[in-house]
Design an enzyme around this catalytic site. Structure first.
Site, PDB file in Angstrom:
ATOM      1  N   SER A 276       8.741  30.876  15.820  1.00  0.00           N
ATOM      2  CA  SER A 276       8.912  31.616  14.576  1.00  0.00           C
ATOM      3  C   SER A 276       7.746  31.372  13.642  1.00  0.00           C
ATOM      4  O   SER A 276       7.127  30.299  13.656  1.00  0.00           O
ATOM      5  CB  SER A 276      10.209  31.192  13.882  1.00  0.00           C
ATOM      6  OG  SER A 276      10.064  29.918  13.285  1.00  0.00           O
ATOM      7  N   ASP A 277       7.429  32.373  12.815  1.00  0.00           N
ATOM      8  CA  ASP A 277       6.533  32.104  11.698  1.00  0.00           C
ATOM      9  C   ASP A 277       7.206  31.057  10.815  1.00  0.00           C
ATOM     10  O   ASP A 277       8.431  30.884  10.856  1.00  0.00           O
ATOM     11  CB  ASP A 277       6.252  33.383  10.915  1.00  0.00           C
ATOM     12  CG  ASP A 277       4.927  33.326  10.170  1.00  0.00           C
ATOM     13  OD1 ASP A 277       4.419  32.216   9.943  1.00  0.00           O
ATOM     14  OD2 ASP A 277       4.410  34.392   9.800  1.00  0.00           O
ATOM     15  N   GLU A 278       6.397  30.361  10.006  1.00  0.00           N
ATOM     16  CA  GLU A 278       6.949  29.226   9.265  1.00  0.00           C
ATOM     17  C   GLU A 278       8.029  29.681   8.287  1.00  0.00           C
ATOM     18  O   GLU A 278       7.763  30.433   7.346  1.00  0.00           O
ATOM     19  CB  GLU A 278       5.844  28.501   8.504  1.00  0.00           C
ATOM     20  CG  GLU A 278       6.340  27.221   7.853  1.00  0.00           C
ATOM     21  CD  GLU A 278       5.217  26.407   7.240  1.00  0.00           C
ATOM     22  OE1 GLU A 278       5.429  25.213   6.984  1.00  0.00           O
ATOM     23  OE2 GLU A 278       4.130  26.967   7.035  1.00  0.00           O
ATOM     24  N   GLY A 279       9.249  29.231   8.544  1.00  0.00           N
ATOM     25  CA  GLY A 279      10.371  29.578   7.693  1.00  0.00           C
ATOM     26  C   GLY A 279      11.059  30.870   8.062  1.00  0.00           C
ATOM     27  O   GLY A 279      12.076  31.230   7.442  1.00  0.00           O
ATOM     28  N   ALA A 280      10.538  31.602   9.064  1.00  0.00           N
ATOM     29  CA  ALA A 280      11.098  32.917   9.369  1.00  0.00           C
ATOM     30  C   ALA A 280      12.529  32.841   9.874  1.00  0.00           C
ATOM     31  O   ALA A 280      13.322  33.761   9.645  1.00  0.00           O
ATOM     32  CB  ALA A 280      10.223  33.639  10.390  1.00  0.00           C
TER      33      ALA A 280
END
Length: 747
Positions: A276-280
């Site tokens: 995942s993208d960071e925090g996605a």
């Protein structure tokens, strides 16, 4: 032993010795990869697997924790390798920003930059591992390349992309992935990760946040614009994809089964992992309100096909709730094992579980970082990235012999500020290797006068007297303007196309002070700028787009301004520069209508995609298409002769565009289908051969379909029919596809 070459077998035998035993089969390099992977994953408990996909979870969310009972160490999954080893502790060679590399139109150059990047990433990782360091950016798994389409000129992350064209992006992506991972028959040097998957290209923060944005996209635009370059990444052998922050037609990308399972794995056969993208992942609930709890979010993301959570640092992050989901049966143990497998397969192929003596990359040390070869490559890449936008009256190149005893004024906020020349996700080289425009021009046989005029790119406080004082009486005035990360970057879109603050006023003052002497405008930016005043004003003789050239900026500028050997500018714009804000559609509208050269409106842009001038001229002739009539599944052979008709050696970027004459569904007005950067000595000609594949004629009907009818193929150094154009002609030829329409899958 499948997949091992003869040389690797000999190395294996030498490294292992006779009769060597291993505590677990997954540590035995003589066994096939699938058997080793089965053994390793089969030994993991559910709790251990959860901690691996959660990157430590309650233990700190990274690195993935060790498994001491199996002799498995920690592993950090986040490394940034966009154009050098970015954000890792210590120095690294800084190559030009990605968009500048795209302007080179050179897959070969991108391959070499990626391979040099991987060398430094691996060398530094070896050092970190030897000293027990596993924090962020010390690993070998790269969140690179960025394959999003530059669909909007104001998007803050345009600089990280390869521009607006899916085919160009796909070709460069393939080279980057292969360069980063290397050509060893057994080991990868560093693993590539293509991002941000998918339909992601703004907004960052204007008019809404990327963290909750829903990209509503037509299936045809999705298939013909936003997915092809990612499919090329999968075909190139990338080990990972990163799912993006946004929703796609209402479904968050990191919980989107159609994207992560049906298309990525089902249609394309991808066997790697999705991070995942960071925090996605947490934003599936907190930003998109798609789920009501972290438990529900874990179920949605894991079952959709997400393997690895990269959180903002939550200790009780989303994937730690997989344990509860296993207990309730909402995630099966089989699914969890499937998510873990590609993580450990990647680590196997990086050589983590083999004797170091088997892996030549294990011998790389810090002497490989910032090596003379890498610094030379950074200079070469910067030179090849520059695009000459204007050169009235042959203002450039300057003649070195004419500069002796003369004065060059270099002015503007980019003239001598190293920090603004790099762009985002930049490696940090030693200061001694950083050449600003001023420092680079000081290598010339002339006196240099300098004035910033304003201290930073926003140029909100400006000193006209400072600029006029430096420029007045100078024999040449070099004006350095642009944006920088103060104006455009991740989480920061631009509001318009204008030069920031007082920059246009600074340019006008410099032109006035120059009093008719040559003025050269250097631009340091990613998203297009409105430089129509400079383009139309006789007082500005030349405009050079430099993008963010990084450490070698000044040296590259000096070489190109003099037109030294190998420094005749040949970069081409990887994105359209609109003529004004009236040509810019809303950021949040994801239809391709009016966007990029493929769907542009009727009014001409300021500068078209593929445009760029040279210090020499080229002529095209003898375009041959064969066969003139071909069945649906056949490929088209193309040849064309290009000649350097000028008096200087140079490089030309030959571009081929395809136009559908009778499509049954909406298609681009034309599409780049081949290109080649070729060096031609003055007066010399070369006959170049290309192949346009049947797949490049396919349209999304759906599914992908090949249709009969007439097609036009254009060949030249630019797009056909442009108002702003080079001196060379664009040739065209027609061919016909016969027979009945058929699905591409039946070819």
């Amino acid at each position: 032993m499948a997949g091992l070459g003869a040389a690797a077998l000999l190395l294996l035998s030498a490294a292992l010795g006779c009769g060597q035993s291993f505590p677990f089969p997954f540590l035995d390099p003589a066994l096939p990869w699938p058997r080793r992977l089965d053994d390793l994953v089969g030994r993991l408990t559910p709790a251990e697997m959860v901690l691996q996909v959660a990157r430590g979870g309650a233990l700190g969310n990274g690195p993935a924790p060790p498994i001491p009972r199996l002799g498995i160490g920690p592993y950090n999954w986040n490394t940034e390798c966009l154009r050098g080893d970015a954000e890792a502790p210590g120095w690294a060679t800084a190559f030009p920003q990605a968009l500048g590399l795209a302007a080179s139109f050179s897959p070969e150059l991108v391959y070499r930059v990626a391979n040099a990047t991987a060398t430094e990433v691996r060398a530094k990782h070896n050092h970190f591992a030897a000293t027990g360091r596993y924090e962020d950016h010390t690993g070998l798994s790269c969140f690179s390349p960025v394959l999003n389409i530059m669909r909007h000129p104001l998007w803050g992350r345009n600089q990280e992309t390869y521009g607006e064209d899916p085919f160009l992006t796909a070709e460069l992506a393939t080279s980057f992935v292969q360069g980063l991972q290397g050509q060893h028959p057994r080991y990868i040097k560093a693993s590539a990760g293509c991002k941000h998957f998918s339909v992601h290209g703004g907004p960052e923060n204007i008019p809404v946040s990327r963290l909750s944005f829903d990209a509503k996209v037509l299936e045809r635009d999705w298939r013909m614009t936003f997915l092809p370059q990612f499919q090329a990444c999968a075909r190139a052998g990338s080990y990972s994809f990163m799912c993006s922050y946004n929703r796609i037609n209402g479904v968050p990308a990191c919980a989107n089964k159609k994207l992560l399972t049906d298309i990525l794995r089902g249609e394309w056969g991808f066997e790697g992992y999705v991070v995942s993208d960071e925090g996605a992942v947490e934003l599936i609930m907190l930003g998109h309100h798609y789920t009501r709890s972290f438990l529900e979010t874990a179920v949605a993301a894991v079952n959709a096909g997400c393997n690895l959570e990269l959180s903002y640092g939550l200790k009780n992050n989303v994937f730690m709730h997989i344990t509860e989901a296993l207990a309730t049966g909402n995630i099966t143990l089989e699914t969890l094992r499937a998510r873990v497998r590609p993580l450990f397969y990647t680590r196997l192929r990086l050589g983590e579980f083999d004797p170091p003596a088997m892996n030549p990359y294990s011998a790389l040390d810090l002497s490989a970082v910032q090596s003379p070869a890498h610094r030379a490559l950074a200079l070469e890449a910067a030179v090849k990235s520059f695009v000459l936008l204007k050169n009235a009256g042959d203002t450039l190149p300057l003649r070195a012999q004419d500069l002796r005893g003369r004065r060059i004024a270099v002015v503007g906020p980019f003239a001598d500020n190293p920090k603004v020349l790099f762009g985002d996700y930049a490696p940090v080289p030693e200061p001694q290797y950083i050449y600003t425009p001023r420092r680079g021009l000081e290598t010339l046989p002339a006196t240099i006068s300098f004035a910033a005029g304003c201290g930073e790119p926003r140029c909100q406080q400006y000193s006209p007297a400072e600029v006029e004082g430096a420029a007045r009486g100078a024999d040449v005035v070099v004006v350095c303007l642009g944006t920088g990360t103060d104006v455009e970057t991740e989480a920061k879109d631009r509001e318009d196309l204008s030069l920031p603050g007082h920059q246009l006023e600074l340019l006008q003052d410099a032109v006035r002070a120059a009093a008719g002497r040559p003025v050269v405008l250097l631009l340091f930016n990613a998203g297009p700028l409105d430089v129509s005043w400079a383009q139309g004003h006789d007082g500005v003789g030349a405009i050079l787009a430099c993008f963010f050239p990084a450490q070698a900026a000044g040296l590259a500028i000096a070489r190109v301004l003099l037109g030294e050997e190998g420094a005749n500018p040949a970069g081409r714009l990887p994105a359209t520069w609109p003529a004004g804000m009236h040509q810019v559609p809303p950021m949040e509208n994801y239809t391709m209508a009016g966007r990029t050269y493929r769907y542009y409106g009727q009014e001409a842009p300021l500068y078209p995609f593929g445009y760029g001038l040279s210090y020499t001229t080229f002529r095209y002739q003898e375009l041959v298409l064969s066969p003139a009539a071909l069945p649906a599944c056949a490929n088209l052979s193309v040849s064309v002769v290009v000649q350097n008709t000028g008096r200087r050696d140079g490089e030309e970027v030959v571009q081929l565009y395809l136009r559908w004459e009778q499509p049954s569904v909406p298609v681009p007005r034309w599409q780049l289908v081949a290109f080649r950067r070729v060096a031609l000595p003055a007066g010399r000609a070369a006959k170049l051969a290309f192949q346009v594949t049947a797949a490049q004629r396919a349209v999304w009907a759906p599914p992908w379909r090949l249709e009969p009818g007439a097609f036009t193929l254009f060949a030249g150094g630019q797009q056909p029919g442009q108002e702003t154009c080079t001196a060379s002609e664009v040739l065209s030829g027609r061919f016909r596809v016969t027979g009945a329409a058929r699905p591409l899958s039946r070819c």
